[in-house]
Every structure is written in structure tokens, then in C-alpha cells.
Design a protein around this motif. Structure first.
Motif, short mmCIF file in Angstrom:
data_model
loop_
_atom_site.label_atom_id
_atom_site.label_comp_id
_atom_site.label_asym_id
_atom_site.label_seq_id
_atom_site.Cartn_x
_atom_site.Cartn_y
_atom_site.Cartn_z
N GLY A 1 0.82 -1.20 0.18
CA GLY A 1 0.01 0.12 0.02
C GLY A 1 0.80 1.05 -0.06
N THR A 2 0.19 2.37 0.18
CA THR A 2 0.81 3.63 0.08
C THR A 2 1.77 3.58 1.39
OG1 THR A 2 -1.18 4.69 1.27
CG2 THR A 2 -1.13 4.48 -0.97
N GLU A 3 2.42 5.03 1.11
CA GLU A 3 3.48 5.28 2.14
C GLU A 3 2.59 5.53 3.46
OE1 GLU A 3 7.15 5.94 4.10
OE2 GLU A 3 6.57 4.80 2.01
N LYS A 4 1.50 6.57 3.25
CA LYS A 4 0.58 7.01 4.45
C LYS A 4 0.06 5.68 5.12
CE LYS A 4 -3.56 9.42 5.59
NZ LYS A 4 -4.67 10.19 4.70
N HIS A 5 -0.35 4.62 4.58
CA HIS A 5 -0.84 3.39 4.87
C HIS A 5 0.10 2.78 5.70
CE1 HIS A 5 -3.04 -0.42 5.57
NE2 HIS A 5 -2.02 -0.83 4.85
#
Length: 553
Positions: free
Chosen positions: A417-421
């Protein structure tokens, strides 16, 4: 840029060459070989300069290069020859020529005793106690976990003391651990390298660097030795892959032009590769089965129960496998060596494997201290707690380690997933693991979660392709004797090292090797459904210079 690199390497040589040479010397026990490997360390540092990311000091980085080169050198020597030359004959050979290097008399006993213990113990003692590296830096140099560095050192020191007592170099009753620490530190200073010899080696290194191509890029050597057991061998159907590739070669050309004739001439390569890949998988499956059979036979023998352990390794699966059998003591070895070898030879013959290499080694018996046992128990409990927490959250641990000073649990988790996730999940897992450890063990441990980087994932996807290229090119062309790859800078570089010399004929052979390697890449890539990326295949000659290269988009 190349001039800056050369100046920096020269500066590093002035600062670290004596320490690196003495480290290698303590490992190989041969001055001339230690000098050659020191030379290779600094030349390699020049070639790989772009990969030095300053996440460690240049000293740690240089030592990691020196260690890898030394391990490669020792691996290539046959075990029986290595044992005889390094351990049994060292008193008769002039391995420390006084015109080049000298050791003070009071440290010579320690130097000899270090040479008698196994290399795993020797190198961790040298790095921690003689060279003074931290646990973290030692782990980086050896590519170990920090916990392995600690546990190995705990076992190594008693073995060294036992050797010193056995040789009559120390009195068991009066000798303290602090005395041994002082003696080990003193050994570093007592190994004295003659200035003239040091300067001559520096000139040779700088001269060789100046001969290298200015655009030389950094390389990442691929581990060549495959240790049993890494993974299960999969049986693959190749005929469909071959058909797709053959159709791809012919579609798009309506007549036989000179270019098409060249393509047609390469069709046999594809058939050969497809067949060879199947044979390689069959061979690895046979080696797996042979290992299982040998383990079973040895374990069935009541006399061997708990006293024998066997390992198998190979450089290329097409060559004879090497078996190392660890036994409890020297008396057991002498009594059962021929019998154990006979079991292995008979098993190999039943699998139609005519040649195997076998060496028996006595495993050091060191009873861990109570403190050690407690540390190992705590480490196991912490890792179990960590695994349960992570799996409860639906994730998988890819790697883990525990440090006691400072108290820290490090884990690599498969988080997509994304860096934020990733950051959100990372924070949750770190807090949860920390809290559960404190609740169950009443100890506060820092918890660090990381995930695989893009290059790590890409490297894992390409690893079976790299292995196939290494195996298949060596089977087809005996001149190929080494392999490396690099994802940075782009494009991906696939490097095949050979024993070829420069010349028109060898250039043609290099082109054949390159084309063969390309077809192996494409067959394996299609088979594994690995995303296509630009890559360059580079063929190097016996002097590690570029002989031929070709870019494939």
C-alpha cells in the motif's frame, strides 16, 4: 569524479590498510594471500564507490568488502587442502615473512591459538575484541543479526581460552577474562607491517585503479554458494514457453533475410535452454532427495543419534555437491569417518551422482553459561510474542531480530500500500508489540518496524532469473566463472565474469555468451510473469574488464 574517487581510496588506504591486512591475515594465515586480498578490497571499493551510502563508516564498509572477499577465497579452496595447508602445515611454512610483517613474541602464542579455532569464532573475536567494532557494525560486516554476533562471541571466547590452556599458553587458575581482553587488544598493535611493503602495495593498487575504465559502475555480488535447504524445487512445463518464444521470433518477418537467418540460427539456443533448465531443475530435485536420504540414513543409526549433523552446498548445481558432516568429538570422527563417508557415497551412487566431496569436522562443544541460556530464552520469548501480535493483525514477518543493548526488537513486515498506509500500520504494530512485551515480560523494549523497499521486492522477483543465468551460462560456457548484478544506477546490469582474454575470437565468444544469457533471462521472465524492465548484459574478461555489453529495452 573518478579522480575524486581515486584520491578518497588513497586516503582510506592510508587510514585503514594495516587494520584490514591484519584482519585478513588472521583469517587466511598466509601473508601473500592477505596482501592480494587487501589489494582487491581497495580496488573493489573504487569500483563500488557509488554504492557507499554512508549508512555506516567507510571503515565498516571496507571491512565488509574484505570479509566477503576472504570468505569467497576460503570457499573456493577444497576443505581438505585448506585444513592441511592452513592448520597442519603452518609451523613449517614461512607464512609471516619478517621482511614484510612482524609480530611481537608475546602475542605470537595468541596469534597461533586464534588460527586453531574455527573461522566463525575467529572472525567474530577479531572484529569485536581485536578491531574493536561495535555489535551493530560487526553484524553489518558479517551480514549477521546482532543477536547472532552476541551468541557466537559468547561461545567463541571459552573455545579460545580452552585452546590457549591446551597449548600451555595460559594458566587456567590464574588467568582472568580481563587479561584475555587486554591480550587481544594488544595483538592488534603487535602485528607490525613494514612501511616499505605498505607503500609498495599502495602503488600497485593506485596503478591498477588508473587502468580501470573511468565509467566503471558499482556492482553487487550475488551470493554464489547455494546452501541446502532454501526452497522446494518446482517442476515446470517448458514446452509452452519455448513455443511462445519461437513464434515471437518468426512472426513479423515475411521472408528469410540475412537478419532473419541470424534469428533462425538462434532458435537452437532456445531449445537447448528450455531442455537445460528442465535438467537443472531435475538435478536440484535429485540433490534435495539425496540430502534427505543421507540425513535419514545417518539418523537411523542408533550409534550416531545426536552426534552427527550433515549439511550440503554447491557452487553450481551441475558440479559435484559438497557435504560437511559435523561430529561430536575427535575419537568419534576417527572411529566412524570411513563408515559415514561410505554411507554418503552409496546414497550418491543410488541417485546416479558419481562425484561428491565429503569433509568431517568436529563441532566445538561449549556449554552456554546460565546468563547465556537466559538471554537465548528471553530472545525466543520476545520473538514469539512479536510474531503472534503481527500475525494477529493480519501481516507476515519477513525478518526479525532482538538487541539487548540497547533493548530493541527489529522486524521487517510485509506491508503493501501507500506510504501513508504503511506509516499508520507501522505505528500501530510498534505500539502493540511494545505494550504486549511489557505486559508479559515487564521489560521496556523499543520496537522498530520496517517494510521491504522497492529494490528488495524487485530483487526477490528477479532472483530466480539471476540464478538461472548463472547456472545455465556456466553449464554451456565453462569460461563463465562469476556473476554479479546491480539495480543502481539504472538500467539493471547483469554481469558475467569469465576467464576470457581480449581478442577478436574471444569477443565473438563473449557475444555468444551474452545472447545465450539474454535468452535465459527472457525464458525465465516469461515463465515467472516478471515485469519487463530495461537491462544490460555485460561480459567481463579475466582481468574484470568489459569485453562486451548489450542493452535490452
Amino acid at each position: 569524479m573518478s579522480e575524486y574517487r581515486k584520491l578518497e581510496i588513497a586516503d582510506w588506504y592510508d587510514q585503514h590498510s594495516k587494520s584490514i591486512l591484519s584482519f585478513i591475515l588472521l583469517m587466511v594465515k598466509d601473508y601473500q594471500q592477505a596482501e592480494d586480498l587487501t589489494h582487491d578490497t581497495f580496488v573493489k571499493a573504487y569500483l563500488y564507490h557509488n554504492s557507499f551510502n554512508q549508512h555506516s563508516s567507510e571503515r565498516t564498509w571496507l571491512f565488509s568488502i574484505a570479509h566477503n572477499l576472504t570468505v569467497d577465497f576460503l570457499r573456493k579452496r577444497k576443505p581438505s587442502r585448506f585444513f592441511k595447508e592452513v592448520f597442519l602445515l603452518q609451523k613449517d611454512n614461512n607464512l609471516l615473512p619478517e621482511e614484510m610483517i612482524r609480530i611481537k613474541e608475546e602475542s605470537s602464542e595468541l596469534y597461533k591459538a586464534l588460527g586453531e579455532i574455527k573461522d566463525t569464532y575467529r572472525k567474530v573475536i577479531v572484529l569485536r575484541k581485536i578491531k574493536g567494532f561495535s555489535i551493530e557494525d560487526t553484524a553489518k560486516i558479517l551480514s549477521w543479526s546482532e543477536s547472532k554476533v552476541k551468541s557466537t562471541l559468547f561461545r567463541a571466547i571459552p573455545v579460545l581460552k580452552k585452546q590457549l590452556i591446551k597449548e600451555g599458553f595460559l594458566d587456567e587458575k590464574t588467568y582472568e577474562d580481563t587479561d584475555l581482553d587486554i591480550s587481544l587488544k594488544k595483538l592488534n598493535a603487535d602485528l607490525m607491517w613494514k612501511t616499505k611493503q605498505k607503500q609498495e602495495l599502495k602503488k600497485r593498487i593506485i596503478s591498477d585503479i588508473e587502468k580501470l575504465e573511468s565509467q566503471e559502475r558499482n556492482k553487487n555480488p550475488l551470493l554464489l554458494t547455494r546452501i541446502k535447504k532454501v526452497s522446494l524445487i518446482r517442476k515446470i512445463t517448458y514446452s509452452g514457453i519455448a513455443l511462445i518464444i519461437l513464434l515471437g521470433l518468426f512472426i513479423g518477418s515475411a521472408f528469410i533475410s540475412p537478419a532473419m537467418a541470424e534469428v533462425v540460427s538462434k532458435v537452437s539456443f532456445i531449445n537447448q535452454i528450455v531442455q537445460s533448465l528442465k535438467e537443472t531443475d531435475d538435478r536440484k530435485g535429485k540433490l534435495d532427495a539425496l540430502y534427505d536420504e543421507i540425513s535419514k540414513k545417518l539418523n537411523e543409526n542408533k550409534e550416531y543419534k545426536g552426534k552427527v549433523e550433515v549439511g550440503m552446498s554447491w557452487l553450481y548445481s551441475s558440479e559435484p555437491p559438497s557435504f560437511t558432516v559435523w561430529v561430536g568429538d575427535e575419537d568419534f570422527k576417527q572411529e566412524h569417518e570411513d563408515e559415514i563417508k561410505d554411507i554418503i557415497f552409496k546414497c550418491a551412487k543410488s541417485y546416479k551422482i558419481d562425484r561428491v566431496e565429503i569433509v568431517l569436522e568436529v563441532r566445538d562443544k561449549v556449554e552456554p553459561s546460565e546468563k547465556n541460556k537466559e538471554l537465548e530464552k528471553l530472545t525466543d520469548e520476545l520473538l514469539t510474542i512479536t510474531q503472534e501480535v503481527v500475525e494477529e493483525k493480519g501481516y507476515t514477518i519477513l525478518a526479525s531480530g532482538v538487541s539487548m543493548n540497547p533493548k530493541k526488537v527489529s522486524i521487517k513486515v510485509g506491508i503493501e500500500g501507500t506510504e501513508k498506509h504503511y506509516k499508520e500500520v507501522k505505528k500501530q504494530i510498534e505500539k502493540h508489540v511494545h505494550d504486549v512485551i511489557y505486559a508479559k515480560k515487564h521489560e521496556k523494549f523499543e520496537v522498530e518496524v520496517k517494510r521491504e523497499g522497492e529494490d528488495e521486492i524487485k530483487g526477490q522477483n528477479w532472483q530466480p532469473i539471476f540464478t538461472a543465468v548463472m547456472e545455465e551460462t556456466h553449464k554451456k560456457f565453462k569460461e563463465t566463472n562469476g556473476f554479479a548484478y546491480s539495480f543502481h544506477p539504472k538500467p539493471l546490469e547483469i554481469i558475467l565474469k569469465t576467464s576470457l582474454s581480449k581478442g577478436e575470437e574471444t569477443k565473438e565468444q563473449a557475444e555468444r555468451i551474452e545472447e545465450y544469457a539474454r535468452q535465459v533471462v527472457e525464458i525465465k521472465r516469461k515463465e515467472l510473469s516478471v515485469e519487463a524492465i530495461p537491462y544490460k548484459i555485460i561480459i567481463r574478461d579475466k582481468d574484470h574488464k568489459k569485453l562486451y555489453e548489450k542493452l535490452h529495452n
